[in-house]
Structure formats: C-alpha cells, structure tokens
Motif scaffolding. Structure first.
Motif, PDB file in Angstrom:
ATOM      1  N   HIS A  24       0.839  -1.202   0.000  1.00  0.00           N
ATOM      2  CA  HIS A  24       0.000   0.000   0.000  1.00  0.00           C
ATOM      3  C   HIS A  24       0.877   1.256   0.000  1.00  0.00           C
ATOM      4  O   HIS A  24       2.016   1.241   0.489  1.00  0.00           O
ATOM      5  N   SER A  41      -6.088   1.099  -2.208  1.00  0.00           N
ATOM      6  CA  SER A  41      -6.862  -0.118  -1.931  1.00  0.00           C
ATOM      7  C   SER A  41      -7.488  -0.670  -3.211  1.00  0.00           C
ATOM      8  O   SER A  41      -7.518  -1.882  -3.419  1.00  0.00           O
ATOM      9  N   ASN A 114     -12.386  -0.876   3.922  1.00  0.00           N
ATOM     10  CA  ASN A 114     -11.771  -0.921   5.256  1.00  0.00           C
ATOM     11  C   ASN A 114     -12.745  -1.575   6.234  1.00  0.00           C
ATOM     12  O   ASN A 114     -13.230  -0.963   7.187  1.00  0.00           O
ATOM     13  N   SER A 129     -11.959   4.494  -1.504  1.00  0.00           N
ATOM     14  CA  SER A 129     -12.000   5.962  -1.488  1.00  0.00           C
ATOM     15  C   SER A 129     -11.995   6.520  -2.913  1.00  0.00           C
ATOM     16  O   SER A 129     -12.359   7.663  -3.129  1.00  0.00           O
ATOM     17  N   HIS A 197      -7.518  13.665   1.409  1.00  0.00           N
ATOM     18  CA  HIS A 197      -8.114  12.326   1.325  1.00  0.00           C
ATOM     19  C   HIS A 197      -9.553  12.389   1.865  1.00  0.00           C
ATOM     20  O   HIS A 197      -9.805  13.073   2.866  1.00  0.00           O
ATOM     21  N   GLU A 199     -11.150  10.509   3.730  1.00  0.00           N
ATOM     22  CA  GLU A 199     -11.356  10.060   5.114  1.00  0.00           C
ATOM     23  C   GLU A 199     -11.221  11.234   6.092  1.00  0.00           C
ATOM     24  O   GLU A 199     -11.430  11.069   7.295  1.00  0.00           O
ATOM     25  N   THR A 214      -5.315   7.782  -2.350  1.00  0.00           N
ATOM     26  CA  THR A 214      -3.858   7.972  -2.339  1.00  0.00           C
ATOM     27  C   THR A 214      -3.284   7.901  -3.761  1.00  0.00           C
ATOM     28  O   THR A 214      -2.477   8.749  -4.141  1.00  0.00           O
TER      29      THR A 214
HETATM   30  P1  13P Z   1      -6.668   4.497  -0.292  1.00  0.00           P
HETATM   31  O1  13P Z   1      -5.249   4.110  -0.496  1.00  0.00           O
HETATM   32  O2  13P Z   1      -7.589   3.557  -0.972  1.00  0.00           O
HETATM   33  O3  13P Z   1      -6.906   5.904  -0.646  1.00  0.00           O
HETATM   34  O4  13P Z   1      -7.014   4.315   1.242  1.00  0.00           O
HETATM   35  C1  13P Z   1      -6.406   4.922   2.268  1.00  0.00           C
HETATM   36  C2  13P Z   1      -6.482   4.197   3.521  1.00  0.00           C
HETATM   37  O5  13P Z   1      -6.598   4.751   4.547  1.00  0.00           O
HETATM   38  C3  13P Z   1      -6.343   2.763   3.506  1.00  0.00           C
HETATM   39  O6  13P Z   1      -6.471   2.308   4.757  1.00  0.00           O
END
Ligand code: 13P
Ligand code: SF4
Length: 311
Positions: A24, A41, A114, A129, A197, A199, A214
């Motif tokens: 990741h 992800s 997640n 995301s 992001h 989140e 990301t």
């Molecule tokens: P992404 O890499 O899908 O944006 O997700 C971020 C994340 O917090 C994964 O736990």
C-alpha cells in the motif's frame, strides 16, 4: 542483517517461490523498494486478481490481505505481521450492522473496503475511497447504509441525492487534520495545490483543491502543472511522492499523521514471511463467497462506468 542483504534475499526468494509483493502507498520506503506493485486499496485489489503468482505477500493492513484472499482463494496470501490491523475496520460488527439494517429495511448496505470479510459478506456492494461516490450513485435503492467511515459517508452525501445513513466509524489518522491547519499551510505556501483524502472531516475536505484516494493524489500531482502541494493524508504517501517526483515540493498538512498499523511491516518481517510462508490469511468459504459478490459488484461498477485510475 544489513538492509542490502535483506533486500537481496527477499528478491531471490520472491523469484524462487513465484511470489509477488503488493504494498500500500502508506508503507515504509524500504518496502516500496522490494514491492512489485504499490497502490491504493482499489489498485491493490485489481492487482491481486491479475497476478499469476503462487504467493501474494501483502504489505498493508489486514482487510487488504483479506480482500486479496477473497478474490484469489487458490493463491497463498501472506501478511508479514498480524499486528497490522486497521482500527477503523474493527469499528463495525455484524450484529450491530444487522440491527441498523432492521431499522432501514429498504436500504442498500455499502461497505468501504476498510472492513472485515464478514462485514463485506453482509453488504450489497463494497467501495474504496476512489469510487465511493460512483458506487453509491450506481445503486437502485434510494437509501444507503454506509459503513464504517462517517467522514467518507458525509463526503458521498455531498455528491449524491440518496439518503445516506452513516456508521459512526473514523480513521484516527485522517480525523486529526483540521481546517485551521490547512488554512495555516495555505498561508505559508500560497502557490501550493491542496490535496485531501476523503477520510478527512468534511470541513477539511471543503478547503481542498482536489479530494482523492492515495493513488488519485499521485496521478493528480503527475498531471498537474503545479510545483508545490499540501497533502492531507498519511505521511507514507508523501514519502512516495518525494521518491517518484523529486522535482516537486510536498508539504504535509498540519498536524500530519502516521498510521502505526501500516508501519508494523518491515523488511525483516517480509523476509520471514517468504522464508517461513507465514502468516497465511484465509476467510471461511461461506463468508468468502458472499464477500466476493460485494467486491465483484464494486469492480463491475467501475468497469461499466469510467474506470478508476490505478497504479
Ligand atoms: P486508499 O489508499 O484507498 O486511498 O485508502 C487509504 C487508507 O486509509 C487505507 O487504509
Ligand atoms: Fe486504517 Fe486509517 Fe490506517 Fe488507513 S490510515 S489503515 S483507515 S487507520
């Protein structure tokens, strides 16, 4: 063992065992150095399907490795450490979700990836995301229970006419970014583009120039004329951006953040995983089959609508 010897051994064992290392974007830079694919992800799930390897060593957190197994039960999926567990994925359990479903019998259940495999099995469709808005808007139902990230749910709400019922989960890393921090960063670096992001909380998201996953951030930087960027996500992504684009300048939005669980992986543990073929990730077959449907449905939405950018 010196880092260079660790790297050499990992590369040799990877070839001997026909293994791939998926990492990741938040992993340590030294793990990027041995990875066959680095991504978000969504991109990692796609790579897990495409690989012909016998072993997948997953450097990320538990739910990602579980997804790789759900999509590839014939392969051996290994995690270097059992301590790499996303706290947000543990914020929703099946019985509490069923209670909420009973209150909203007409609602579809959308689970952010997640989540644990048993929550995915309970869901109509998964999302990441990078595609949450697209997935929710693709549904026939007008009501949607969205688990577990309340921030991502609120971001989706802004871009959807559906009635969203958010779960009350959060990511402790992204929840720390504040509007005051972003305003301060913008004052210090007025020409920098702000990438956030989803989140993060909505009042932080509202100050962004762009909201992306990301890998979405990496693509945005690559395609932008801008030279400077303020980044509101986990620090590992900034390390990756600096490695890939040393000619550009990256500032972490205050107060910054490190995902301690993502950082549990290291080169020594990756080598142990390959040598000892540990720790195997599996999911009971009755759960896996149902979880697979929810993941497949997400991948299908992405194929039917404009594909998300990966890599
Ligand atoms: P992404 O890499 O899908 O944006 O997700 C971020 C994340 O917090 C994964 O736990
Ligand atoms: Fe979980 Fe947040 Fe860490 Fe991602 S950054 S793995 S959501 S705790």
């Amino acid at each position: 063992m010196a880092q260079k010897d660790l790297i050499e051994k990992i590369r040799r064992l990877k070839n001997e065992k026909n293994a791939v290392i998926l990492a990741h974007n938040y992993q340590r830079p030294e793990i990027f150095g041995v990875a066959d694919f680095i991504g978000d992800s969504y991109g990692l799930s796609k790579k897990a399907i495409e690989t012909n390897a016998d072993f997948i060593v997953f450097c990320g957190v538990n739910f990602m490795a579980e997804s790789a197994y759900i999509l590839n039960p014939e392969k051996t999926v290994l995690i270097p450490t059992k301590l790499a567990k996303c706290p947000m994925a543990a914020m929703v359990d099946v019985s509490s979700l069923r209670e909420l479903e009973a209150q909203y019998p007409d609602a579809a259940v959308v689970s952010y990836v997640n989540t644990t495999a048993d929550i995915k099995a309970e869901s109509d469709v998964c999302c990441t995301s990078s595609n949450a808005v697209k997935v929710v808007n693709s549904l026939e139902e007008n009501e949607v229970i969205f688990v577990p990230d309340a921030n991502l749910a609120k971001y989706v709400m802004k871009h959807s006419d559906k009635r969203i019922i958010p779960w009350k989960g959060w990511c402790y890393v992204h929840n720390k970014f504040t509007p005051a921090g972003l305003i301060q960063a913008r004052k210090l670096h007025p020409n920098a583009k702000v990438l956030v992001h989803p989140e993060c909380t909505l009042n932080v998201i509202d100050l962004a120039d762009e909201v992306c996953s990301t890998t979405g951030m990496i693509n945005s930087v690559k395609n932008s004329q801008a030279k400077k960027f303020i980044i509101a996500t986990e620090v590992g992504l900034i390390e990756r951006l600096r490695l890939e684009m040393p000619e550009k300048v990256f500032y972490q939005a205050p107060p910054g953040g490190t995902c301690l669980q993502m950082k549990k992986n290291n080169l020594r543990l990756v080598l142990d995983a390959l040598e000892k073929e540990q720790f195997k990730v599996t999911v009971p077959e009755n759960v896996r089959v149902r979880a697979r449907k929810a993941l497949d449905r997400m991948l299908d939405v992405d194929l039917r609508l404009e594909p998300a950018q990966t890599g």
